[in-house]
Scaffold this motif. Structure first.
Motif, PDB file in Angstrom:
ATOM      1  N   ALA A  99     -14.006  -4.358 -27.956  1.00 34.37           N
ATOM      2  CA  ALA A  99     -13.745  -3.866 -26.599  1.00 34.37           C
ATOM      3  C   ALA A  99     -12.715  -2.731 -26.642  1.00 34.37           C
ATOM      4  O   ALA A  99     -12.875  -1.708 -25.959  1.00 34.37           O
ATOM      5  CB  ALA A  99     -13.268  -5.004 -25.701  1.00 34.37           C
ATOM      6  N   LEU A 100     -11.670  -2.902 -27.440  1.00 33.53           N
ATOM      7  CA  LEU A 100     -10.660  -1.853 -27.582  1.00 33.53           C
ATOM      8  C   LEU A 100     -11.276  -0.595 -28.177  1.00 33.53           C
ATOM      9  O   LEU A 100     -11.029   0.518 -27.698  1.00 33.53           O
ATOM     10  CB  LEU A 100      -9.508  -2.346 -28.459  1.00 33.53           C
ATOM     11  N   ARG A 101     -12.082  -0.763 -29.203  1.00 39.98           N
ATOM     12  CA  ARG A 101     -12.756   0.383 -29.836  1.00 39.98           C
ATOM     13  C   ARG A 101     -13.610   1.136 -28.818  1.00 39.98           C
ATOM     14  O   ARG A 101     -13.611   2.362 -28.769  1.00 39.98           O
ATOM     15  CB  ARG A 101     -13.612  -0.127 -30.991  1.00 39.98           C
ATOM     16  N   LYS A 102     -14.343   0.393 -27.992  1.00 34.79           N
ATOM     17  CA  LYS A 102     -15.179   1.030 -26.971  1.00 34.79           C
ATOM     18  C   LYS A 102     -14.316   1.798 -25.983  1.00 34.79           C
ATOM     19  O   LYS A 102     -14.630   2.937 -25.635  1.00 34.79           O
ATOM     20  CB  LYS A 102     -16.025  -0.010 -26.240  1.00 34.79           C
ATOM     21  N   ASN A 103     -13.215   1.210 -25.534  1.00 37.19           N
ATOM     22  CA  ASN A 103     -12.313   1.903 -24.617  1.00 37.19           C
ATOM     23  C   ASN A 103     -11.772   3.184 -25.245  1.00 37.19           C
ATOM     24  O   ASN A 103     -11.674   4.225 -24.583  1.00 37.19           O
ATOM     25  CB  ASN A 103     -11.150   1.004 -24.204  1.00 37.19           C
ATOM     26  N   ASP A 106     -14.531   5.747 -25.304  1.00 38.03           N
ATOM     27  CA  ASP A 106     -14.749   6.239 -23.937  1.00 38.03           C
ATOM     28  C   ASP A 106     -13.635   7.201 -23.529  1.00 38.03           C
ATOM     29  O   ASP A 106     -13.894   8.249 -22.925  1.00 38.03           O
ATOM     30  CB  ASP A 106     -14.807   5.077 -22.936  1.00 38.03           C
ATOM     31  N   ALA A 107     -12.406   6.844 -23.856  1.00 31.25           N
ATOM     32  CA  ALA A 107     -11.271   7.701 -23.509  1.00 31.25           C
ATOM     33  C   ALA A 107     -11.401   9.049 -24.202  1.00 31.25           C
ATOM     34  O   ALA A 107     -11.233  10.107 -23.566  1.00 31.25           O
ATOM     35  CB  ALA A 107      -9.966   7.024 -23.904  1.00 31.25           C
ATOM     36  N   LEU A 108     -11.705   9.023 -25.472  1.00 29.08           N
ATOM     37  CA  LEU A 108     -11.836  10.269 -26.214  1.00 29.08           C
ATOM     38  C   LEU A 108     -12.929  11.160 -25.622  1.00 29.08           C
ATOM     39  O   LEU A 108     -12.725  12.365 -25.447  1.00 29.08           O
ATOM     40  CB  LEU A 108     -12.125   9.982 -27.696  1.00 29.08           C
ATOM     41  N   ASP A 129      -3.356   8.449 -17.394  1.00 29.17           N
ATOM     42  CA  ASP A 129      -3.365   8.100 -15.971  1.00 29.17           C
ATOM     43  C   ASP A 129      -4.769   8.152 -15.379  1.00 29.17           C
ATOM     44  O   ASP A 129      -5.094   7.357 -14.497  1.00 29.17           O
ATOM     45  CB  ASP A 129      -2.452   9.043 -15.182  1.00 29.17           C
ATOM     46  N   SER A 130      -5.595   9.054 -15.856  1.00 33.22           N
ATOM     47  CA  SER A 130      -6.925   9.232 -15.268  1.00 33.22           C
ATOM     48  C   SER A 130      -8.016   8.442 -15.979  1.00 33.22           C
ATOM     49  O   SER A 130      -9.169   8.462 -15.548  1.00 33.22           O
ATOM     50  CB  SER A 130      -7.300  10.717 -15.286  1.00 33.22           C
ATOM     51  N   PHE A 131      -7.673   7.734 -17.042  1.00 32.46           N
ATOM     52  CA  PHE A 131      -8.697   7.013 -17.798  1.00 32.46           C
ATOM     53  C   PHE A 131      -9.358   5.937 -16.957  1.00 32.46           C
ATOM     54  O   PHE A 131      -8.706   5.149 -16.295  1.00 32.46           O
ATOM     55  CB  PHE A 131      -8.112   6.377 -19.061  1.00 32.46           C
ATOM     56  N   GLU A 132     -10.678   5.919 -16.999  1.00 32.99           N
ATOM     57  CA  GLU A 132     -11.471   4.912 -16.294  1.00 32.99           C
ATOM     58  C   GLU A 132     -12.443   4.294 -17.285  1.00 32.99           C
ATOM     59  O   GLU A 132     -13.352   4.971 -17.763  1.00 32.99           O
ATOM     60  CB  GLU A 132     -12.256   5.565 -15.151  1.00 32.99           C
ATOM     61  N   PRO A 133     -12.256   3.023 -17.619  1.00 37.80           N
ATOM     62  CA  PRO A 133     -13.206   2.381 -18.533  1.00 37.80           C
ATOM     63  C   PRO A 133     -14.603   2.398 -17.928  1.00 37.80           C
ATOM     64  O   PRO A 133     -14.744   2.282 -16.711  1.00 37.80           O
ATOM     65  CB  PRO A 133     -12.699   0.966 -18.694  1.00 37.80           C
TER      66      PRO A 133
END
Length: 142
Positions: A99-103, A106-108, A129-133
């Motif tokens: 799950a962390l890897r996916k986040n 996604d963030a990158l 601040d703008s990151f949205e999973p």
């Protein structure tokens, strides 16, 4: 065998051997010159401990297994039960890491198309601040 010889034999450190000795998982004999010697039974015990650690057993688990065996009981049922617990814990950690890897991926992906911005009085980094999973991964606050 002395501490350093035993450590070298198993590719570990003398501190590791001393640690298990302090925990009374290993019981060396003392010579007149003060050196601790590890007889064959303790060499086998260290091999067991190191193998158990590689399988994810905790020091507490190992002590429990050793205690069971010292009573003359087969430790196998306990070992099976403990490995099932450790496997379940590992699976949970693995899923959390996925799950962390996916986040992170996604963030990158989101951040690579955003411009750099200087911090303000209310914002340190707009990327975070703008990151949205893309989906709820349970965002634990442990």
């Amino acid at each position: 065998m002395k501490v350093t010889e035993l450590a070298k034999e198993f590719g570990t450190t003398p501190d590791t051997v001393r640690y298990y000795t302090r925990l009374k998982l290993l019981n060396p004999t003392k010579s007149e010159n003060g050196y601790k010697y590890y007889p064959p039974t303790e060499i086998s015990r260290l091999k067991f401990i190191l193998s158990a650690r590689q399988l994810g057993f905790s020091v507490s688990d190992i002590q429990h297994i050793v205690d069971e065996a010292s009573l003359g009981k087969a430790a196998c049922p306990l070992v099976r039960s403990l490995i099932k617990e450790r496997l379940a814990e590992t699976e949970k950690q693995f899923q959390a890491m996925l799950a962390l890897r996916k986040n992170m991926k996604d963030a990158l992906a989101q951040w690579e198309v955003k411009e750099d911005k200087a911090p303000t009085s209310t914002m340190v980094c707009h990327l975070i601040d703008s990151f949205e999973p893309t989906e709820n991964n349970g965002g634990s606050h442990e």
